[in-house]
Design a protein around this motif. Sequence first.
Motif, PDB file in Angstrom:
ATOM      1  N   SER A  53       7.111   5.036   4.041  1.00 36.06           N
ATOM      2  CA  SER A  53       5.794   4.919   3.411  1.00 36.06           C
ATOM      3  C   SER A  53       5.867   5.078   1.898  1.00 36.06           C
ATOM      4  N   PRO A  54       5.118   4.262   1.149  1.00 32.30           N
ATOM      5  CA  PRO A  54       5.045   4.425  -0.306  1.00 32.30           C
ATOM      6  C   PRO A  54       3.977   5.436  -0.733  1.00 32.30           C
ATOM      7  N   ARG A  55       3.264   6.022   0.226  1.00 32.24           N
ATOM      8  CA  ARG A  55       2.175   6.933  -0.141  1.00 32.24           C
ATOM      9  C   ARG A  55       2.723   8.252  -0.690  1.00 32.24           C
ATOM     10  N   GLU A  56       1.981   8.803  -1.642  1.00 27.14           N
ATOM     11  CA  GLU A  56       2.331  10.105  -2.201  1.00 27.14           C
ATOM     12  C   GLU A  56       2.290  11.152  -1.090  1.00 27.14           C
ATOM     13  N   GLY A  57       3.337  11.919  -0.948  1.00 23.65           N
ATOM     14  CA  GLY A  57       3.330  13.029  -0.005  1.00 23.65           C
ATOM     15  C   GLY A  57       3.521  12.647   1.444  1.00 23.65           C
ATOM     16  N   SER A  58       3.728  11.361   1.743  1.00 24.85           N
ATOM     17  CA  SER A  58       3.929  10.941   3.133  1.00 24.85           C
ATOM     18  C   SER A  58       5.064   9.929   3.190  1.00 24.85           C
ATOM     19  N   ASP A  59       6.226  10.378   3.621  1.00 27.09           N
ATOM     20  CA  ASP A  59       7.371   9.483   3.633  1.00 27.09           C
ATOM     21  C   ASP A  59       7.408   8.571   4.859  1.00 27.09           C
ATOM     22  N   ILE A  60       6.779   9.043   5.933  1.00 26.20           N
ATOM     23  CA  ILE A  60       6.871   8.321   7.199  1.00 26.20           C
ATOM     24  C   ILE A  60       5.484   7.862   7.646  1.00 26.20           C
TER      25      ILE A  60
ATOM     26  N   TYR B 164       0.144  -5.015   5.329  1.00 25.69           N
ATOM     27  CA  TYR B 164       0.197  -4.735   3.884  1.00 25.69           C
ATOM     28  C   TYR B 164      -1.180  -4.320   3.356  1.00 25.69           C
ATOM     29  N   LEU B 165      -2.245  -4.835   3.997  1.00 26.87           N
ATOM     30  CA  LEU B 165      -3.604  -4.484   3.557  1.00 26.87           C
ATOM     31  C   LEU B 165      -3.874  -2.997   3.742  1.00 26.87           C
ATOM     32  N   GLN B 166      -3.092  -2.371   4.607  1.00 27.93           N
ATOM     33  CA  GLN B 166      -3.313  -0.962   4.946  1.00 27.93           C
ATOM     34  C   GLN B 166      -2.251  -0.052   4.329  1.00 27.93           C
ATOM     35  N   MET B 167      -1.484  -0.579   3.389  1.00 29.69           N
ATOM     36  CA  MET B 167      -0.344   0.194   2.891  1.00 29.69           C
ATOM     37  C   MET B 167      -0.764   1.548   2.322  1.00 29.69           C
ATOM     38  N   TYR B 168      -1.962   1.597   1.688  1.00 28.75           N
ATOM     39  CA  TYR B 168      -2.398   2.843   1.050  1.00 28.75           C
ATOM     40  C   TYR B 168      -3.668   3.421   1.658  1.00 28.75           C
ATOM     41  N   LYS B 169      -4.111   2.831   2.770  1.00 24.89           N
ATOM     42  CA  LYS B 169      -5.317   3.395   3.383  1.00 24.89           C
ATOM     43  C   LYS B 169      -5.185   3.390   4.902  1.00 24.89           C
ATOM     44  N   THR B 170      -5.905   4.316   5.517  1.00 24.99           N
ATOM     45  CA  THR B 170      -5.853   4.424   6.980  1.00 24.99           C
ATOM     46  C   THR B 170      -7.180   4.031   7.613  1.00 24.99           C
ATOM     47  N   VAL B 171      -8.261   4.054   6.796  1.00 20.50           N
ATOM     48  CA  VAL B 171      -9.576   3.767   7.372  1.00 20.50           C
ATOM     49  C   VAL B 171      -9.690   2.296   7.774  1.00 20.50           C
TER      50      VAL B 171
END
Length: 264
Positions: A116-123, A83-90
């Motif tokens: 994925s909940p990220r904008e523009g990335s469903d998977i 969950y800590l990485q839900m919106y980041k990849t770094v």
Amino acid sequence: MAKSVTFYPLGVGDSFTTRHFFVNSVINVDGREFFIDCPGYIAKMLHQNSLHGELPLGIDRYKELFITHLHSDHVGGVEELAYLQMYKTVNPIKLYGPDWLLQDIWSHLRPALEPSPREGSDIANFDWYFDPIAIGETHDFGEFTVSYKYTRHKPRTLAYKFDFGNFKLGYAPDTGFDPELIAWLSDSDLIIHEVWFGPTEVLGGDIRNLHTPIADLLTLPEEFQRKTLLCHYADSAYTDHPENPSENIGSYRLLQQGKLYKLV
Ligand SMILES: [Zn+2]
């Protein structure tokens, strides 16, 4: 060779415990921290640890993590870490284990984490959340090496042996009694081994296929007993303090949750 090594159990209990947290630990090697396993409800565990343990830790300390096997009391918190990485990849947390185990972890997490909940990335991909690093039977970490061996447990489960150059730590938190594993662990300076108290015919079968009765451990040499701390124990293992076990455990000692062990 490592200059400073500490071992810190965040949990010591069996899979039914209400008194302790499930078996999981952190090893500090010259300031670099390696967690071993990650049971669920991490935030609560770390909060209780900050109240009662000798080494307060925040969830941001999880940077490198070894996994022993996929039972929930050992990996239930891996999804929470994701969950800590839900919106980041770094800076994803490094996950260590054999290649098949890393693949199994993603298979296990995938239904919950791939959408994925990220904008523009469903998977989402596994490596958004974690940096999976496959290790062979021996892996060199620079300051130390780690080797593993399969234990007598279902599903496939690893015991780890950490060689710090001047000290070896054997770690077998889930296994039936296995003389071959005992022999492999025996050159360690300190061994963490699981124990089962009480009847062996339980849950409709023989517990020896999963866990190690104290009676079997008591057949081992005094030298092995003196350097071995028992974990994965039942809530009934002691009443007031783990230094006073409820039954005869020979020259073994119970591993203490929240106690900092200095190895080097
Ligand atoms: Zn298990």
